[in-house]
Write an enzyme that holds these catalytic residues in place. Structure first.
Site, PDB file in Angstrom:
ATOM      1  N   HIS A  92      30.267  43.903  34.095  1.00  0.00           N
ATOM      2  CA  HIS A  92      30.033  42.573  34.676  1.00  0.00           C
ATOM      3  C   HIS A  92      28.982  42.584  35.768  1.00  0.00           C
ATOM      4  CE1 HIS A  92      34.346  41.482  33.145  1.00  0.00           C
ATOM      5  NE2 HIS A  92      33.457  41.527  32.178  1.00  0.00           N
ATOM      6  N   ALA A 120      46.788  52.597  42.083  1.00  0.00           N
ATOM      7  CA  ALA A 120      45.770  53.529  41.585  1.00  0.00           C
ATOM      8  C   ALA A 120      45.390  54.564  42.648  1.00  0.00           C
ATOM      9  CB  ALA A 120      44.537  52.740  41.152  1.00  0.00           C
ATOM     10  N   SER A 158      44.129  43.398  34.277  1.00  0.00           N
ATOM     11  CA  SER A 158      45.144  42.594  33.603  1.00  0.00           C
ATOM     12  C   SER A 158      44.895  42.570  32.093  1.00  0.00           C
ATOM     13  CB  SER A 158      45.146  41.173  34.173  1.00  0.00           C
ATOM     14  OG  SER A 158      43.843  40.639  34.103  1.00  0.00           O
TER      15      SER A 158
HETATM   16  P1  OAD Z   1      42.737  40.849  37.493  1.00  0.00           P
HETATM   17  O1  OAD Z   1      42.833  40.219  38.827  1.00  0.00           O
HETATM   18  O2  OAD Z   1      42.904  39.989  36.298  1.00  0.00           O
HETATM   19  O3  OAD Z   1      43.830  42.016  37.379  1.00  0.00           O
HETATM   20  C1  OAD Z   1      44.016  42.970  38.382  1.00  0.00           C
HETATM   21  C2  OAD Z   1      45.062  43.943  37.901  1.00  0.00           C
HETATM   22  O4  OAD Z   1      45.183  44.974  38.875  1.00  0.00           O
HETATM   23  C3  OAD Z   1      46.457  43.328  37.746  1.00  0.00           C
HETATM   24  O5  OAD Z   1      46.985  43.734  36.481  1.00  0.00           O
HETATM   25  C4  OAD Z   1      47.257  43.934  38.896  1.00  0.00           C
HETATM   26  O6  OAD Z   1      48.616  44.156  38.534  1.00  0.00           O
HETATM   27  C5  OAD Z   1      46.542  45.262  39.093  1.00  0.00           C
HETATM   28  N1  OAD Z   1      46.629  45.845  40.453  1.00  0.00           N
HETATM   29  C6  OAD Z   1      46.634  45.220  41.648  1.00  0.00           C
HETATM   30  N2  OAD Z   1      46.635  46.106  42.669  1.00  0.00           N
HETATM   31  C7  OAD Z   1      46.642  47.346  42.090  1.00  0.00           C
HETATM   32  C8  OAD Z   1      46.607  48.670  42.604  1.00  0.00           C
HETATM   33  N3  OAD Z   1      46.594  48.942  43.920  1.00  0.00           N
HETATM   34  N4  OAD Z   1      46.588  49.702  41.725  1.00  0.00           N
HETATM   35  C9  OAD Z   1      46.613  49.461  40.375  1.00  0.00           C
HETATM   36  N5  OAD Z   1      46.632  48.239  39.838  1.00  0.00           N
HETATM   37  C10 OAD Z   1      46.627  47.180  40.681  1.00  0.00           C
HETATM   38  O7  OAD Z   1      41.355  41.657  37.437  1.00  0.00           O
HETATM   39  P2  OAD Z   1      40.535  42.207  36.190  1.00  0.00           P
HETATM   40  O8  OAD Z   1      41.450  42.634  35.092  1.00  0.00           O
HETATM   41  O9  OAD Z   1      39.577  43.190  36.711  1.00  0.00           O
HETATM   42  O10 OAD Z   1      35.155  38.840  35.269  1.00  0.00           O
HETATM   43  O11 OAD Z   1      39.758  40.926  35.737  1.00  0.00           O
HETATM   44  C11 OAD Z   1      38.820  41.038  34.718  1.00  0.00           C
HETATM   45  C12 OAD Z   1      37.710  40.079  34.891  1.00  0.00           C
HETATM   46  O12 OAD Z   1      38.235  38.767  35.103  1.00  0.00           O
HETATM   47  C13 OAD Z   1      36.859  40.279  36.116  1.00  0.00           C
HETATM   48  O13 OAD Z   1      35.915  41.312  35.981  1.00  0.00           O
HETATM   49  C14 OAD Z   1      36.193  38.940  36.250  1.00  0.00           C
HETATM   50  C15 OAD Z   1      37.327  37.994  35.892  1.00  0.00           C
HETATM   51  O14 OAD Z   1      36.973  36.937  35.121  1.00  0.00           O
HETATM   52  C16 OAD Z   1      33.984  38.260  35.615  1.00  0.00           C
HETATM   53  O15 OAD Z   1      33.749  37.888  36.752  1.00  0.00           O
HETATM   54  C17 OAD Z   1      33.017  38.119  34.486  1.00  0.00           C
END
Ligand code: OAD
Length: 269
Positions: free
Chosen positions: A127, A260, A218
């Site tokens: 991204h 993590a 997520s």
């Molecule tokens: P999310 O905010 O959807 O998910 C974050 C994940 O991290 C969740 O499953 C939490 O449970 C987990 N989490 C939180 N704290 C944590 C920790 N300390 N250790 C391990 N896990 C933890 O974020 P992404 O999956 O990255 O795209 O979202 C994907 C994309 O959605 C982003 O890149 C963005 C957004 O749309 C764009 O901007 C194009």
């Protein structure tokens, strides 16, 4: 801490690590312990700024036309978070695993530059990266100096209520490329295409790994969320590290519930 994983599981993951190279796919969760709020978590930037507006090119432009100060506020808040953030033990552990030859590469959905700052060398930023500029036409990239960026934020706040002064400032800060299109911040916004070259290298990496770490995501945003399926189809083991179950937990061979930054250092012991 490691709710679903026993000592035997950890040993078995470590033995898989010896069989071939691993790849890490990371999301916002890995940077949560660096003080950057996740996208879908509670609190933080995305509750103050609706991502449907502030992560969408057309909406950003139309907000700028009507209320330029909102864009200034958003960019100031975003960059003050990003400029302060430092890599945490999770980022450093991945860099160490690469150095030791256990990990082939990191594929990340994050734009925060923290894998690079931690010392990871092979990083595919699906991204984009908030500290790069990218030509909007030919995808040529250049680094964005952190001091220059802090200076831009200061000036933007000074000219906050004048659209014309802001436009002049932006035209100095975002130069024209040799192809004559303009550079912009290298972030993939909602509805935009990913860089084809980066995505195909990420695909190649997951197709050739023996184990995929799925860390702090997520798993709801595609095409990133498709990569674990590709790895699984080629026989790789999938190890999820997340403090909650995700949309992809059901395809994982191992699920380690926890932070993590606490779990990843276990793999370099
Ligand atoms: P999310 O905010 O959807 O998910 C974050 C994940 O991290 C969740 O499953 C939490 O449970 C987990 N989490 C939180 N704290 C944590 C920790 N300390 N250790 C391990 N896990 C933890 O974020 P992404 O999956 O990255 O795209 O979202 C994907 C994309 O959605 C982003 O890149 C963005 C957004 O749309 C764009 O901007 C194009």
């Amino acid at each position: 801490m490691m709710a679903l994983t026993t000592k035997e599981d950890l040993d078995s993951i470590k033995s898989w690590l010896k069989k071939g190279k691993a790849v890490a796919l990371t999301g916002a969760g890995i940077s949560a312990e660096s003080g950057i709020p996740t996208f879908r978590g509670k609190g933080g930037l995305w509750e103050k700024y609706d991502p449907e507006i502030f992560a969408n090119a057309e909406e950003l432009l139309s907000t700028f036309r009507q209320k330029p100060e909102r864009i200034v506020d958003f960019l100031s808040d975003l960059y003050s978070l990003l400029l302060q953030a430092k890599p945490n033990p999770g980022h450093f552990a991945l860099a160490k695993m690469e150095e030791k030859g256990i990990l082939d590469c990191v594929i990340t959905q994050n734009i925060d530059d923290l894998h690079n700052l931690a010392g990871s060398r092979k990083v595919f930023e699906l991204h984009g990266n908030a500290f790069h500029l990218r030509c909007e036409k030919c995808f040529r990239r250049m680094g964005l100096d952190r001091e220059k960026l802090a200076d831009l934020i200061n000036k933007m706040n000074k000219y906050k209520n004048s659209k014309w002064k802001l436009l002049r400032l932006f035209s100095q800060f975002f130069p024209k490329c040799t192809c004559l299109a303009r550079f912009r911040i290298d972030i993939v916004l909602f509805g935009e295409m990913l860089d084809y070259d980066i995505l195909s290298k990420a695909n190649q990496a997951v197709n050739n790994c023996s184990l995929l770490f799925l860390i702090g995501t997520s798993g709801v945003v595609y095409p990133a969320a498709q990569l674990p399926f590709a790895a699984k189809e080629k026989g790789a083991k999938i190890v999820e590290i997340n403090n909650n179950p995700s949309e992809l937990s059901y395809i994982c061979d191992y699920q380690i519930l926890g932070k993590a930054g606490e779990i990843l250092p276990e793999f370099i012991k």
